[in-house]
Design an enzyme around this catalytic site. Structure first.
Site, PDB file in Angstrom:
ATOM      1  CG  ASP A 235       4.766  13.980  45.415  1.00 39.90           C
ATOM      2  OD1 ASP A 235       4.751  14.995  45.513  1.00 39.90           O
ATOM      3  OD2 ASP A 235       5.624  13.597  46.777  1.00 39.90           O
TER       4      ASP A 235
HETATM    5  C1  BGC Z   1       6.878  16.103  47.871  1.00 44.20           C
HETATM    6  C2  BGC Z   1       5.492  16.628  48.710  1.00 44.20           C
HETATM    7  C3  BGC Z   1       4.809  18.193  48.400  1.00 44.20           C
HETATM    8  C4  BGC Z   1       5.134  18.294  46.814  1.00 44.20           C
HETATM    9  C5  BGC Z   1       4.116  20.013  46.716  1.00 44.20           C
HETATM   10  C6  BGC Z   1       6.979  17.018  46.583  1.00 44.20           C
HETATM   11  O1  BGC Z   1       7.424  17.376  46.108  1.00 44.20           O
HETATM   12  O2  BGC Z   1       7.059  15.224  47.719  1.00 44.20           O
HETATM   13  O3  BGC Z   1       5.782  16.114  49.664  1.00 44.20           O
HETATM   14  O4  BGC Z   1       3.525  18.511  49.182  1.00 44.20           O
HETATM   15  O5  BGC Z   1       6.350  18.024  46.616  1.00 44.20           O
HETATM   16  O6  BGC Z   1       5.721  20.737  47.339  1.00 44.20           O
END
Ligand code: BGC
Length: 726
Positions: A235
């Site tokens: 993530d």
């Molecule tokens: C989120 C993800 C997301 C990523 C990219 C993170 O803060 O938890 O689900 O895909 O950001 O934007």
């Protein structure tokens, strides 16, 4: 032609350390580096579950502000799952994949399949259900639909991202049994059956170690046991240690900051490889995973589909999904559907009638090509011969959230945008309510559309409580006094407490954010052009205290969170502990009536050893039940098949969903609804033996319209014991 494994290995061995490092970390917020010398393109990611996200600048979280990044806005995963129609998951996946490719991306960060553990979970709307079986059944076709378009899905967030409070470091404690019965099965299905090419690690920890580089979760379970060969991406910012992550099965380090060379998998990993702290073979494994995905989606052979976005036909398809996502929970005196010919004056009240939701929720935000609000949908269906009046009913107070710019700040709601003092809000609320009440007497029909929005259902923040915001309980109670026949609608991504007015309400429509066609789908349901067929994918507790994470477990916990409710998540708890919810999992009415026949089941057990020849024992159970549409309207219905162990030697939930089928029945028509089960369907997870086990004995197959509405039961006996690899 895709390349052979040998050719990919040669490609990898021809790369320099520097080139390899460029492929395993972000060089912009959503892209890794190309190796031009070897014709390996850059790899581009995009959020998220509800469509392809708008374009951001390369190194700051600032939208580019172009006009060319509007896309289709898909139903949220909760809405999609509430169709109980895997066909819609497949079509939504196809649209998402086509648009991902059309926008020039390689991996779409979707679907989200974590379990709804608490009604307060900020990201519940991005996830499908409290039930792992339903989540898996919907995720598999969704992934297949995406990946048909020469792009990769990315299943998220592995694992145990069930809360937003302290999501970056909360240490999760959950039993092995709950892990394998509740929290991992949908991921297992996504990887094994859906053949997902991508998967995202979660932010949180599990037993002291960050999930994204967890030896047990990633290397042992995901890579070794499930055989996942695709890309595991962090993530954004979920990696915390170069050596630990460098030697683990996670491949790509993405973050939210623009110090790209400082990422754990950038200069620090290069140094660690040079100094032998991370073996080159480990880096090569990561490169091979990336090359494998690039190969599968035809990035290396010049034979890739082009995709497109905003295809006019997508709107039609998403309308069908939106229609089936709407859940009719209550319809006393058959108030619904409304007869449009009889309505000359329609009064619509409530903030969600006049609000757009697409550009909110956090990373799931979508710059939608269009979004039809319920008010717009109602007017589109009614046309010019009916006078439609809108009253806010209450002031939608902007609470602000971690993202600071969600739905409420978009100026789409028609409410004042400026921040008001509490007294000003009170005055406004009184004025709005008085106006709405006064308008009630003039109208032929009144529709209230409230619930939550992405100020509440949002990434980065859990809700504080389950109550409706902005004094809606009071408003609904007052309005019901004036109009006991008021049609009530809740648009919300998570359960809300309705106990204050539910007994007085004659009707209740309930659904999660359901995409660009949502308002039109709603209007069609209101006026009976569409017969509702959505089902709840989560239990709606009477109050928050009734829900298992709050009653037996901890939510949100502190530095640590203990899932003491164990396997008793959602309906497994309500059912087993005899707690009555507002509405049970799987509930959802129709404008027609369906009658149940008798469920029949047959058991086939094969294999074992005979005359010295052994085959793996296998169990095959088939159940079927005839259902008739005995009402006067055509409509779709879902039959849910729950399996209930009789006198189990092991403590188990009363029953668990293991099959469902949805079909459309014309008025007067009868069809057979079927489900097939294998040994896994009857199993529980045995912590000592580290596998799923089905014990010999009696089981009931319960055919139901909802978890609390079992209509027919077939008893089956299983003779042998079965073990199934986890
Ligand atoms: C989120 C993800 C997301 C990523 C990219 C993170 O803060 O938890 O689900 O895909 O950001 O934007």
């Amino acid at each position: 032609m895709i390349m052979t494994q040998k050719e990919l290995k040669t490609l990898c061995s021809n790369m320099t350390l520097e080139e390899k490092i460029g492929m395993v970390h972000g060089v912009t917020l959503f892209r890794t580096k190309a190796v031009e010398r070897l014709d390996i393109p850059a790899f581009t990611y995009s959020d998220g579950p509800m469509g392809v996200r708008l374009e951001y600048e390369n190194d700051v979280w600032f939208p580019k502000g172009f006009t060319d990044d509007y896309t289709s806005y898909l139903p949220s995963n909760t809405a999609l799952a509430s169709t109980f129609n895997p066909g819609h998951a497949y079509i939504a996946g196809q649209i998402l994949g086509e648009e991902t490719r059309g926008r020039g991306k390689d991996m779409i960060l979707a679907p989200g399949i974590n379990i709804h553990r608490s009604p307060l979970g900020g990201r519940n709307f991005e996830y499908m259900s409290e039930d792992p079986y339903l989540s898996g059944r919907m995720a598999v076709p969704y992934i297949q639909g995406i990946q048909e378009n020469d792009v990769s899905a990315c299943v998220k967030h592995y694992a145990l991202n069930n809360q937003e409070t302290r999501r970056n470091d909360v240490d999760t404690y959950v039993s092995e049994r709950a892990l394998f019965e509740i929290y991992l099965p949908a991921f297992r299905a996504a990887v094994r059956e859906g053949k997902a090419l991508g998967l995202m690690g979660s932010y949180n920890k599990f037993r002291e170690v960050y999930c994204s580089h967890h030896q047990y979760l990633v290397d042992e379970i995901l890579r070794k046991e499930w055989g996942f060969e695709g890309i595991m991406v962090s993530d954004w910012g979920s990696i915390h240690d170069t050596e630990e992550a460098g030697t683990a099965g996670i491949d790509v380090d993405m973050r939210t900051t623009n110090d790209f060379d400082e990422y754990y998998f950038a200069d620090p990993l290069k140094k660690a490889v040079e100094e032998g702290r991370v073996p080159m073979e480990k880096l090569d494994e990561k490169i091979m995973h990336i090359l494998h995905v690039m190969n599968e989606v035809h990035m290396l052979d010049g034979e890739r589909k082009a995709g497109t976005y905003n295809a006019p036909s997508s709107g039609e398809k998403l309308l069908k999904a939106a229609e089936e996502s709407i859940i009719l929970l209550k319809n006393e005196e058959k108030l619904l559907p409304l007869d449009r010919k009889k309505i000359k004056k329609l009064l619509v009240i409530g903030d969600n009638a006049n609000r757009m939701h697409a550009l909110g929720g956090g990373s799931a935000e979508i710059k939608a090509l269009y979004e039809i609000s319920p008010l717009l949908g109602l007017k589109m269906v009614l046309g010019g011969n009916c006078e439609v009046t809108y009253e806010p009913g209450y002031y939608n107070y902007v609470v602000g959230n971690a993202w600071g710019k969600d739905a409420n700040s978009q100026g789409t709601g028609g409410n004042p945008m400026k921040k008001l003092e509490p007294e000003e809000i009170n005055t406004l609320n009184e004025k709005y309510l008085e106006r709405a009440k006064a308008a009630c007497s003039q109208a032929d029909a009144v529709i209230f559309i409230g619930g939550l929005n992405h100020d509440h259902d949002v990434e980065g923040k859990d809700k504080d409580n389950m109550r409706l915001p902005n004094g809606q309980d009071h408003v609904i109670r007052e309005l019901l006094k004036a109009r006991p026949d008021m049609i009530i609608t809740m648009i919300t991504g998570s359960p809300v407490d309705m106990h204050e007015w539910l007994p007085e309400a004659k009707t209740l429509l309930y659904y999660s954010y359901n995409g660009m066609q949502g308002g039109l789908a709603f209007a069609k349901v209101i006026f009976g052009e569409v017969n509702p067929s959505g089902k709840l994918t989560m239990t709606l507790p009477l109050t928050l205290e009734d829900s298992p994470a709050h009653r037996l477990g901890e939510f949100p916990g502190g530095d640590m969170v203990h899932y003491n409710e164990d396997i008793y998540v959602g309906y497994r708890y309500f059912d087993t502990y005899g707690v009555k919810p507002s509405f049970a999992f799987g509930h959802g009415l129709s404008y027609t009536e369906f009658s149940f026949g008798e469920v029949m089941a047959s058991v086939t057990e094969e294999g074992g050893c005979r005359d010295g020849i052994c085959t793996i024992p296998s169990l095959f159970v088939k159940a079927s039940v005839p259902i008739s549409n005995v009402g006067s309207r055509d409509g779709a219905v879902t039959v849910q098949f729950y399996i209930k162990p009789v006198d189990s030697a092991v403590k188990r939930p009363i029953k668990e969903l293991r099959g469902f089928e949805k079909q459309f029945l014309k008025a007067g028509e009868t069809k057979e609804f079927c489900a097939e089960f294998d040994a896994y369907s009857f199993s529980y997870y045995d912590e000592d033996r580290k596998c799923y086990v089905t014990l010999p004995g009696d089981y009931e197959i319960c055919a139901a319209f909802a978890c609390d509405d079992v209509r027919s039961i077939a008893k089956v006996t299983i003779q042998r014991e079965y073990t199934i690899a986890r």
